[in-house]
Write a protein that holds these residues in place. Structure first.
Motif, PDB file in Angstrom:
ATOM      1  N   UNK A   1       0.926  -1.175   0.071  1.00 58.75           N
ATOM      2  CA  UNK A   1      -0.153  -0.059  -0.107  1.00 58.75           C
ATOM      3  C   UNK A   1       0.950   1.224  -0.032  1.00 58.75           C
ATOM      4  N   UNK A   2       2.030   1.185   0.863  1.00 58.97           N
ATOM      5  CA  UNK A   2       2.684   2.275   0.669  1.00 58.97           C
ATOM      6  C   UNK A   2       3.367   2.779  -0.670  1.00 58.97           C
ATOM      7  N   UNK A   3       3.658   1.508  -1.312  1.00 59.56           N
ATOM      8  CA  UNK A   3       4.310   1.854  -2.646  1.00 59.56           C
ATOM      9  C   UNK A   3       3.372   2.547  -3.397  1.00 59.56           C
ATOM     10  N   UNK A   4       2.162   2.170  -3.454  1.00 56.34           N
ATOM     11  CA  UNK A   4       1.230   2.640  -4.592  1.00 56.34           C
ATOM     12  C   UNK A   4       0.852   4.089  -4.217  1.00 56.34           C
ATOM     13  N   UNK A   5       0.554   4.201  -2.825  1.00 56.69           N
ATOM     14  CA  UNK A   5       0.350   5.645  -2.481  1.00 56.69           C
ATOM     15  C   UNK A   5       1.341   6.559  -2.842  1.00 56.69           C
ATOM     16  N   UNK A   6       2.568   6.261  -2.458  1.00 52.64           N
ATOM     17  CA  UNK A   6       3.768   7.190  -2.859  1.00 52.64           C
ATOM     18  C   UNK A   6       3.962   7.331  -4.192  1.00 52.64           C
ATOM     19  N   UNK A   7       3.724   6.376  -4.833  1.00 56.59           N
ATOM     20  CA  UNK A   7       4.187   6.688  -6.565  1.00 56.59           C
ATOM     21  C   UNK A   7       3.043   7.171  -6.972  1.00 56.59           C
ATOM     22  N   UNK A   8       1.821   7.330  -6.509  1.00 54.41           N
ATOM     23  CA  UNK A   8       0.779   7.967  -7.116  1.00 54.41           C
ATOM     24  C   UNK A   8       0.392   9.553  -6.566  1.00 54.41           C
ATOM     25  N   UNK A   9       0.945   9.859  -5.369  1.00 54.01           N
ATOM     26  CA  UNK A   9       0.945  11.165  -4.785  1.00 54.01           C
ATOM     27  C   UNK A   9       1.020  12.173  -5.559  1.00 54.01           C
ATOM     28  N   UNK A  10       2.041  12.401  -6.378  1.00 56.51           N
ATOM     29  CA  UNK A  10       2.595  13.474  -7.356  1.00 56.51           C
ATOM     30  C   UNK A  10       1.333  13.693  -8.284  1.00 56.51           C
ATOM     31  N   UNK A  11       0.778  12.373  -8.629  1.00 57.25           N
ATOM     32  CA  UNK A  11      -0.540  12.576  -9.659  1.00 57.25           C
ATOM     33  C   UNK A  11      -1.386  13.424  -9.075  1.00 57.25           C
ATOM     34  N   UNK A  12      -1.593  13.419  -7.742  1.00 54.78           N
ATOM     35  CA  UNK A  12      -2.949  14.074  -7.010  1.00 54.78           C
ATOM     36  C   UNK A  12      -2.519  15.578  -6.987  1.00 54.78           C
ATOM     37  N   UNK A  13      -1.225  15.965  -7.079  1.00 58.17           N
ATOM     38  CA  UNK A  13      -0.892  17.477  -6.840  1.00 58.17           C
ATOM     39  C   UNK A  13      -1.537  18.182  -8.092  1.00 58.17           C
ATOM     40  N   UNK A  14      -2.188  19.575  -8.018  1.00 57.69           N
ATOM     41  CA  UNK A  14      -2.481  20.200  -9.397  1.00 57.69           C
ATOM     42  C   UNK A  14      -1.075  20.326 -10.053  1.00 57.69           C
ATOM     43  N   UNK A  15      -1.154  20.036 -11.171  1.00 57.33           N
ATOM     44  CA  UNK A  15       0.116  20.296 -11.895  1.00 57.33           C
ATOM     45  C   UNK A  15       0.674  21.617 -12.128  1.00 57.33           C
ATOM     46  N   UNK A  16       0.090  22.593 -11.820  1.00 56.36           N
ATOM     47  CA  UNK A  16       0.933  23.960 -11.746  1.00 56.36           C
ATOM     48  C   UNK A  16       1.405  24.061 -10.387  1.00 56.36           C
ATOM     49  N   UNK A  17       1.029  23.192  -9.322  1.00 57.88           N
ATOM     50  CA  UNK A  17       1.724  23.350  -8.080  1.00 57.88           C
ATOM     51  C   UNK A  17       2.940  22.559  -8.028  1.00 57.88           C
ATOM     52  N   UNK A  18       2.787  21.371  -9.044  1.00 59.24           N
ATOM     53  CA  UNK A  18       4.113  20.544  -9.153  1.00 59.24           C
ATOM     54  C   UNK A  18       5.249  21.541  -9.712  1.00 59.24           C
ATOM     55  N   UNK A  19       4.724  22.181 -10.956  1.00 59.90           N
ATOM     56  CA  UNK A  19       5.587  22.883 -11.756  1.00 59.90           C
ATOM     57  C   UNK A  19       6.476  24.060 -10.885  1.00 59.90           C
ATOM     58  N   UNK A  20       5.404  24.638 -10.229  1.00 64.56           N
ATOM     59  CA  UNK A  20       6.019  25.715  -9.144  1.00 64.56           C
ATOM     60  C   UNK A  20       6.953  25.150  -8.182  1.00 64.56           C
ATOM     61  N   UNK A  21       6.668  23.973  -7.727  1.00 63.79           N
ATOM     62  CA  UNK A  21       7.546  23.488  -6.629  1.00 63.79           C
ATOM     63  C   UNK A  21       8.843  23.044  -7.179  1.00 63.79           C
ATOM     64  N   UNK A  22       8.775  22.381  -8.422  1.00 64.60           N
ATOM     65  CA  UNK A  22      10.077  22.091  -9.003  1.00 64.60           C
ATOM     66  C   UNK A  22      11.050  23.391  -9.522  1.00 64.60           C
ATOM     67  N   UNK A  23      10.281  24.526  -9.704  1.00 67.05           N
ATOM     68  CA  UNK A  23      11.019  25.922  -9.812  1.00 67.05           C
ATOM     69  C   UNK A  23      11.750  26.264  -8.721  1.00 67.05           C
ATOM     70  N   UNK A  24      11.210  26.087  -7.706  1.00 65.74           N
ATOM     71  CA  UNK A  24      12.152  26.109  -6.494  1.00 65.74           C
ATOM     72  C   UNK A  24      13.364  25.414  -6.444  1.00 65.74           C
ATOM     73  N   UNK A  25      12.984  23.828  -6.779  1.00 69.11           N
ATOM     74  CA  UNK A  25      14.249  22.953  -6.783  1.00 69.11           C
ATOM     75  C   UNK A  25      15.211  23.486  -7.721  1.00 69.11           C
ATOM     76  N   UNK A  26      14.740  23.914  -8.925  1.00 72.79           N
ATOM     77  CA  UNK A  26      15.800  24.176 -10.053  1.00 72.79           C
ATOM     78  C   UNK A  26      16.462  25.455  -9.901  1.00 72.79           C
ATOM     79  N   UNK A  27      16.029  26.317  -8.631  1.00 73.51           N
ATOM     80  CA  UNK A  27      16.474  27.583  -8.669  1.00 73.51           C
ATOM     81  C   UNK A  27      18.034  27.643  -8.713  1.00 73.51           C
ATOM     82  N   UNK A  28      18.810  28.285  -9.614  1.00 74.85           N
ATOM     83  CA  UNK A  28      20.322  28.219  -9.640  1.00 74.85           C
ATOM     84  C   UNK A  28      21.166  28.726  -8.240  1.00 74.85           C
TER      85      UNK A  28
END
Lengths: 305, 293
Positions: free
Chosen positions: A117-144
């Motif tokens: 159950x843990x594997x399924x929930x973990x792998x699917x969790x990012x799919x539940x985020x609003x896509x724009x939130x994922x993109x904004x989040x990675x923008x913080x990760x990529x900050x040079x």
């Protein structure tokens, strides 16, 4: 046998045409709202897309027929070729990561008998985020300057990267975001398919002396062939329409990462306000995607027939 | 007892097999946590950090001085409650409109079988093949000026609801389910004097609860995740969804990063809660939508 099957023929004879007309009116009454929605927002826009591509339309003056002018203008725009090249690059990279990883991950997860159950929930969790939130989040990760990734690279004494800022790594960085955000869905679909495989196949292969790799190559992958083909087509059509990642992380004006979808957006809503030009590009995208849709339809129909 | 897979149960019981299995299990558990859970955890906890700690960017797993200040600021300055209620209103309204339109259409096609019903169904299914992206511009123009009626649905929730109701997937799933309801039950109801409408609401719908649940969850998640279409339709900033408003604020103003990330967490939270509560339905529904292998 129920009473109704005896009653039905009588009813038909007594009711005749008027009854059938009444039934049809009733049926179309239930169908009316659906018909209206589909007509307004699917069928009519498809036709409008094609006519619009031959018109000049800026919403201010009446649309005018201009023949192939929009298509000519499109081919003359250097951004058009850039967008096609970038989209092809995105789709290609997304296939390398987004296509291979879910298959391997699903095969691996299917072997693990703990924490399922843990594997399924973990792998699917990012799919539940609003896509724009994922993109904004990675923008913080990529900050040079102070982003998570460069902090990690720095800590490991590796050279830092400019990620989306550098033309060399920008497209790859966008693909990573999109893959992270989406691969949970396909992983779980493969997992479901794997769980319906008959165990006898593996037993027989093992008796024949097939090693682990042989069993994957000769049993698992051939059994997944159909769903792999379907996912391939779905993924190609989805990635060719990529929008949010380039829009948010690099902007719709950046020639390094402009894609067909961001170019449509730019033509219609951002820079040009030229709906005819945007429609011409939509029609071209539609023609290419229809080819994939036709293949998809054909193989799924053959399969279910 | 789980059924055997690639690796047999016997192979796992040998000492070597056990060691390899446990190693693979441990590595996979950690890698999955690092790749899929950690970024979401990072987002939730970055909002708890003080701006100074956030700027320092040593990779702290647990915030040193956790404080809800950024969440409170996001709540007030970014007006999260306002945009949150907008999104809830659009998602719930869209869900109800979708159900009303698609259930009655599927019921008609499956049970009342009108003349040309098969053609209509085929045309509805064909739209599943239409790339949404390729219709963006003409669909937008249609919303700004509906044919014949000449209504402008820009900034109206109907501009989100009605296109969402044209959902070939819903109609396909519902029709297939309705097709399998035994005739006897519906005929018995007809003999008892039930009209088409009462048969639908009193018999077909209660029987269809599982499929309605799946469609409902996916429709609400879909409306919540949507970005490009709401951005085009809801041009009035007051009427925007949470996703669109956050993106606009991140692009146009100087919101402190911790506050922005707290806002993003709040936008993601409802979906995560729904996911945890309905995980069975959501993960099961994935294969309901998938083609049979």
């Amino acid at each position: 046998m129920t009473a109704a099957t005896l009653v039905a023929p009588l009813r038909l004879r007594a009711g005749g045409f008027r009854r059938r007309l009444g039934d049809n009116l009733m049926a179309y009454g239930f169908l009316a709202a659906g018909l209206l929605c589909f007509a307004l927002f699917s069928w009519y826009p498809l036709v409008r897309s094609i006519t619009l591509s031959f018109q000049q339309d800026n919403l201010v003056t009446d649309p005018q027929w201009v023949g192939l002018d929009n298509y000519r203008a499109l081919f003359a725009d250097p951004l058009f070729l850039t967008a096609i090249r970038n989209t092809a690059e995105f789709t290609g990279l997304a296939l390398i990561f987004g296509y291979a990883v879910p298959i391997g991950l699903a095969i691996l997860l299917n072997e693990l008998r703990h924490f399922t159950t843990y594997f399924r929930l973990a792998v699917y969790l990012p799919v539940m985020l609003p896509p724009i939130v994922s993109a904004m989040l990675w923008q913080f990760f990529y900050d040079p300057g102070q982003g998570l990734f460069n902090t990690l690279l720095h800590g490991a004494h590796l050279p830092e990267s400019q990620w989306v800022q550098s033309p060399r790594t920008a497209m790859l960085s966008l693909v990573l975001v999109s893959t992270w955000a989406n691969l949970g869905g396909s992983t779980l679909m493969y997992l479901a398919a794997l769980q319906s495989l008959p165990p006898e196949l593996y037993e027989a292969a093992e008796l024949d002396g097939a090693g682990l790799w042989q069993r994957i190559r000769r049993v698992t992958l051939p059994q997944l062939r159909f769903i792999m083909l379907v996912m391939l087509l779905l993924q190609i059509t989805a990635t060719m329409q990529v929008f949010i990642e380039p829009f948010q992380l690099t902007g719709f004006t950046n020639p390094d990462t402009i894609t067909v979808m961001t170019l449509i957006y730019r033509y219609a809503f951002a820079v040009n306000q030229d709906f005819g030009l945007a429609a011409a590009l939509s029609v071209l995208l539609f023609v290419v995607l229809s080819a994939f849709a036709a293949i998809y339809l054909r193989i799924t129909r053959e399969r279910s027939a | 007892m789980a059924q055997r897979t690639l690796v047999s149960g016997i192979a796992l019981k040998t000492p070597v097999g056990r060691t390899v299995y446990l190693t693979v299990l441990a590595v996979t558990t950690i890698v999955v946590a690092a790749v899929f859970l950690y970024p979401v955890y990072w987002m939730a906890t970055a909002g708890l950090k003080t701006p100074a700690e956030f700027a320092a960017q040593s990779v702290t797993v647990v915030p040193e001085h956790p404080s809800l200040a950024a969440y409170r600021d996001a709540w007030d300055h970014l007006r999260i409650p306002h945009f949150f209620l907008n999104t809830v209103y659009y998602a719930l309204g869209g869900w109800l409109v979708q159900l009303a339109v698609d259930v009655s259409a599927a019921y008609s096609l499956s049970r009342l079988r009108p003349v040309l019903g098969k053609l209509v169904f085929a045309l509805m299914l064909a739209t599943l093949m239409l790339p949404v992206a390729a219709l963006l511009v003409p669909a937008y123009l249609t919303v700004t000026d509906l044919p014949i009626l000449h209504l402008n649905l820009l900034n109206s929730p109907w501009g989100l609801w009605l296109p969402a109701a044209a959902n070939g997937f819903n109609i396909y799933v519902l029709k297939r389910f309705f097709d399998n309801i035994p005739n006897d039950i519906l005929e018995a109801a007809a003999i008892d004097g039930a009209t088409r409408g009462t048969t639908l609401t009193r018999i077909v719908l209660p029987l269809s609860r599982p499929v309605l649940a799946v469609i409902s969850i996916f429709s609400i998640i879909g409306m919540w995740k949507d970005f490009l279409w709401p951005m085009l339709i809801m041009q009035d900033p007051e009427r925007q969804t949470l996703s669109v408003a956050l993106q606009r604020l991140s692009a146009s103003s100087q919101v402190p990063p911790t506050e922005m990330i707290a806002g993003m967490t709040l936008a993601a939270l409802p979906m995560i809660v729904i996911f945890v509560i309905f995980q069975r339905h959501i993960l099961g529904g994935l294969s309901a939508g998938a083609v049979k292998g």
